[in-house]
Design a protein around this motif. Structure first.
Motif, mmCIF file in Angstrom:
data_model
loop_
_atom_site.group_PDB
_atom_site.id
_atom_site.type_symbol
_atom_site.label_atom_id
_atom_site.label_comp_id
_atom_site.label_asym_id
_atom_site.label_seq_id
_atom_site.Cartn_x
_atom_site.Cartn_y
_atom_site.Cartn_z
ATOM 1 N N HIS B 72 2.959 5.153 1.604
ATOM 2 C CA HIS B 72 3.955 4.970 2.668
ATOM 3 C C HIS B 72 5.040 6.034 2.717
ATOM 4 C CE1 HIS B 72 2.135 0.957 2.152
ATOM 5 N NE2 HIS B 72 2.227 0.934 3.461
ATOM 6 N N ARG B 74 4.263 9.037 2.651
ATOM 7 C CA ARG B 74 3.559 10.106 3.365
ATOM 8 C C ARG B 74 3.841 11.505 2.789
ATOM 9 N NH1 ARG B 74 4.331 6.019 7.060
ATOM 10 N NH2 ARG B 74 6.505 6.547 7.270
ATOM 11 N N TYR B 192 0.104 -1.360 2.129
ATOM 12 C CA TYR B 192 -1.001 -0.842 1.326
ATOM 13 C C TYR B 192 -0.782 -1.023 -0.177
ATOM 14 C CZ TYR B 192 -2.632 1.049 5.687
ATOM 15 O OH TYR B 192 -3.059 1.166 6.979
ATOM 16 N N GLY B 308 -0.352 1.897 12.987
ATOM 17 C CA GLY B 308 0.814 2.686 12.619
ATOM 18 C C GLY B 308 1.914 2.378 13.619
ATOM 19 N N GLN B 329 2.195 -0.108 8.272
ATOM 20 C CA GLN B 329 2.802 1.179 7.982
ATOM 21 C C GLN B 329 3.705 1.599 9.131
ATOM 22 O OE1 GLN B 329 1.471 5.704 6.712
ATOM 23 N NE2 GLN B 329 -0.072 4.363 7.515
#
Lengths: 377, 511
Positions: B72, B74, B192, B308, B329
């Motif tokens: 998360h 990224r 996740y 998303g 997310q």
């Protein structure tokens, strides 16, 4: 040492550098290594076409399609050798005089990124531009690129035109007619001689390339052009439309762009075009983010009798078409007009009336136009 | 063996028997999920440790173990690199890395592969790491790539046994309750992280923000957390949240997005109660915005939007075109803010989202989904993982799950990328089987999967349709077929389908 560079490092383009060499050396830097050999193949074809033996070619490729690589390489080889080579002329079906030309999308002649998808936005015409959108040092490269684009890209049913340079009429036409566009746009048309000159050049190369039917669209963008509209419109049978260029016109008369400033020129252009039975096409709308302004102007020029509007961005096309689309009521009425005519013909009647109103030629003409715009005819 | 996607796969690989893909819903699981270790925490002691090193020592991480991460943060993530660097310094080797996804910021993993710290990867691979692994001879065993749902399934079933799950949290209390919503490194939903915390032998939270007990909502719960490590920073906010994701400005891509919405409207899918998967790619983003505009104009209220989460998704909730957001997310600040404040914006976890071997997952409830890909073939198989040159450059994400679950799966794709045509006779790698992909929308035409006769019937006369082979041919007139990549014998990665069968393998690329 002689060195020629053609192309750019922009996305979907390539930069070709040609130098003297011993034997043929090709050096390719490809964006995707897998495609390097294919790129070399394209360059090989060009080298064979120009029949050169001693040369170094370096190509840096940034996602360029074959047609771009071919155009850049051939232009570089042409500049390097000065040779003119015989190429296969593209075959394309001739267009119709009175085809719908509601929208015409101007596409810069030397920008592959904007050309590749030019045919997918549903405009009635595409105008590949060699003139104002191409800086002087790129004119040669643009000619080659437009020629290859005409031969390669999927413009499908869209009518394709090329806007040439007044200063390079012959150079431009000699090249682009190999791609056999539907027509040539002649900017800054000011008198009958301007049209006759371009017609003479078109005829010369049509003959040389064994093609025919290239149409003409004079663009009127000066006071003198507006003054001489009648002789321009009557100067060639190839003319299917007169287009108005408001930016240059405004500058030429020393005015400020507004509806009022342009009203006389527009009125005269429509009147002359219609009296010669050709189409009147209005200028582009340059503020691309102002959709409301575009639609308002388009609705007004339609009311004046114009048949089309220029677009400088693909997003403008659907709004222009929306303005040209007749209402359901208009379509219904037009259908009834046509039915009444059929009916009268059957009965052998001379005078026709509908809802107590005489139907004369102009009404029939208008009904036909509405049915065409509505996609019924 | 040739599997049901027509791909040749070995029956055994690295000592593991492979089950061939047999169809999207043909595997029936049996047995029980993995039973997690029974944990104990002495309330007189503190869970908060001083360093990652201390945590690694306490959990007893050793050579050959498996560690996991969630993605998360990224491209702003610091945690993967911090943990791997520490492991390397401690002299631990032969680690199996099991992230939910990796990003370019994790390029350093390559160093750890080279020095033997990381020898196996399960999960996702992208960009530089994928390109590196594609060269062949880098990993001890072929990488295993799974979809989000497939990974959740593998963790729960024990196929992917995690020794230590490292959970990056922007806020946490001293007992390990944390969520992704608050703090300087806030990233929104942390869906996740769920399966890893539940099933891993040890769970270590790494945070840059410890707040008084209890941190709520406890998305990751104290009951699963063994240790907490406070660090200065878990990530770089500029890489975590983007301000607002930019919608494409390319007229061709906007056309694709618009046509996709036309397809949904013409098929009668955009009606009250509709549910949609939104993507965060440039074209899907635009499609989401256009769906919103269409629904608003026609007074349609949908049931939920998932995927998303972006500002464009939040707009749907705020302006009443969607009743709820299901969020695994969150991509931008608007999404994080909405998750904090709007009770109709609901965080869900990876099992709930997409695990096929469960009592049911949310993707099943989707009416329509927008997805992308690198290639599609004339049988509608989609490649998400490799490029046409064979290089492994992307993870699967939720692609297989969403395609299988959604009523209508629409693939949004330009027909050409640079010199490379995207419609192929056969894709380089099959990620998502064609039988789960319904419509291809390109800038040059819309093709419906012939298996969907019902959809073709619904769309006839309303939307211009083309045969996918005609589209293929049209593009070849100006864009030539690329050469086949030269591939070696070595299998560098296995592409698992969401049910644990193997849909394809990726081979090393010869240079």
């Amino acid at each position: 040492m002689k060195e020629i560079k053609v192309g750019t490092e922009n996305e979907k383009d390539c930069l070709v550098t040609v130098r003297d060499g011993k034997g043929v050396n090709i050096d390719v830097e490809a964006k995707v290594e897998l495609t390097r050999e294919d790129i070399v193949d394209v360059i090989d074809e060009c080298i064979n076409l120009y029949d050169v033996d001693n040369i170094n070619i370096t190509v840096r490729e940034f996602g360029a399609l074959d047609y771009v690589i071919r155009a850049r390489t051939c232009c570089a080889l042409y500049k390097f050798t000065g040779k003119k080579v015989k190429e296969k002329v593209f075959t394309r079906r001739e267009t119709e005089r009175d085809k719908l030309r509601r929208s015409r999308l101007y596409v810069p002649g030397n920008n592959p990124r904007l050309q590749i998808n030019a045919g997918i936005f549903g405009s009635d015409c595409i105008i590949l531009d060699l003139e104002d959108s191409v800086p002087p040092e790129q004119k040669e490269a643009a000619r080659f690129l437009v020629k290859e684009a005409l031969k390669t890209l999927d413009f499908e049913e869209t009518e394709v035109w090329v806007r040439v340079n007044r200063e390079f009429l012959e150079e431009d036409i000699e090249q682009v007619l190999v791609g056999n566009p539907h027509g040539i746009c002649l900017p800054k048309s000011e008198c009958a001689d301007d049209v006759k000159e371009v017609e003479r050049i078109i005829e010369k190369y049509e003959k040389m390339y064994s093609i025919k039917g290239t149409k003409l669209m004079p663009i009127i963008e000066s006071a003198r052009g507006i003054l001489n509209l009648e002789e321009i419109a009557g100067a060639s049978d190839r003319i299917v439309a007169l287009a108005f260029g408001a930016e240059d016109f405004t500058r030429d008369i020393g005015g400020e762009k507004s509806w009022d400033t342009l009203l006389y020129a527009r009125s005269k252009l429509v009147t002359v075009a219609k009296s010669f039975d050709i189409q009147a096409l209005d200028t582009v709308y340059s503020r691309i983010d102002d959709i409301e302004g575009l639609m308002e102007e388009t609705r007004r020029i339609i009311k004046m009798g114009f048949d089309g509007k220029g677009a400088i961005h693909p997003e403008q096309i659907r709004y222009i078409h929306e303005c040209f689309t007749p209402t359901e009521e208009e379509v219904e009425y037009a259908k009834r007009v046509m039915e009444a005519i059929e009916e009268a013909k059957k009965k052998g009647l001379g005078a026709i009336s509908l809802d107590g109103r005489m139907i004369d030629k102009p009404i029939v003409k208008r009904a036909e136009r509405i049915l065409r715009l509505g996609g019924v005819l | 063996m040739i599997n049901a996607a027509g791909r040749e796969i070995p029956s055994e690989l690295a000592g593991r028997k492979l089950k061939p893909y047999r169809g999207p819903f043909s595997t029936r699981p049996s047995g029980r999920r993995k039973a997690p270790r029974i944990k104990f925490h002495d309330p007189r002691k503190s869970k908060v440790l001083k360093s990652i090193r201390e945590a690694i020592k306490k959990v007893g991480l050793k050579d050959g173990d498996t560690i996991s991460f969630h993605h998360h943060l990224r491209n702003g993530d610091h945690v993967v690199n911090m943990v791997l660097d520490t492991i390397a310094r401690m002299g631990i080797k032969d680690i199996r890395l099991a992230p939910t996804a990796l990003f370019p910021v994790h390029e350093k993993v390559i160093q750890h592969i080279k020095n033997g710290v990381v020898t196996r990867i399960e999960g996702s691979m992208n960009g530089p790491i994928g390109a590196f692994v594609s060269e062949g001879g880098k990993l001890k065993e072929p990488a295993i790539l799974r979809s989000h749902g497939g990974r959740a399934r593998a963790v729960a079933s024990g196929e992917l046994d995690i020794d230590v799950a490292f959970i990056a949290a922007p806020i946490c209390d001293d007992y390990g309750n944390c969520n992704g919503r608050y703090g300087k490194s806030a990233f929104g939903a942390m869906g996740y992280a769920y399966t890893d915390t539940v099933y891993a032998e040890h769970t270590v939270v790494i945070t840059d923000n410890i707040q008084p007990y209890p941190v709520t909502p406890p998305i990751v719960q104290q009951t699963f957390v063994d240790y907490i490590v406070k660090v200065n920073s878990i990530g770089d906010p500029s890489g975590i949240q983007t301000g607002t994701l930019r919608i494409t400005r390319s007229p061709a891509r906007l056309k694709i997005a618009r046509e996709a919405v036309n397809v949904l409207a013409a098929a009668g899918i955009l009606r009250n109660g509709v549910s949609i998967q939104a993507g965060a790619g440039g074209i899907s983003l635009a499609a989401t915005k256009f769906v919103h505009e269409y629904m608003k104009k026609h007074g349609i209220v949908g049931s939920f939007v998932m995927g998303g989460t972006t500002k464009y998704v939040v707009d749907m909730l705020r302006e009443g075109t969607m009743m709820k957001i299901l969020d695994v997310q969150s991509f931008d600040l608007a999404a994080i803010e909405s998750l904090r404040t709007n009770p109709m914006h609901v965080e869900i976890n990876n099992t709930f989202y997409a695990d096929i071997h469960s009592g049911g997952c949310a993707v099943d409830k989707l009416d329509a989904a927008f997805l992308g890909g690198t290639e599609i073939d004339i049988n509608f198989n989609v490649n998400v993982n490799t490029h046409s040159d064979g290089k492994l450059l992307h993870g699967i994400g939720g692609h297989q799950d969403v395609a299988a679950g959604a009523g209508v799966t629409i693939l949004l794709m330009p027909t050409v990328r640079g010199r490379i045509p995207t419609i192929r006779k056969e894709v380089t790698t099959v990620t998502t089987p064609g039988e789960t992909v319904d419509v291809l929308v390109t800038e040059r035409g819309i093709a419906v999967n012939p298996r969907r006769e019902d959809l073709i019937e619904d769309l006839k006369g309303k939307v211009p349709l083309v045969d996918i082979e005609d589209l293929y041919k049209r593009v070849r007139r100006f864009c030539r077929e690329p050469k086949e990549p030269k591939l070696g014998d070595e299998i560098v990665a296995v592409i698992e389908y969401r049910d644990g069968t193997v849909i394809d393998v990726v081979r090393a690329v010869k240079s």
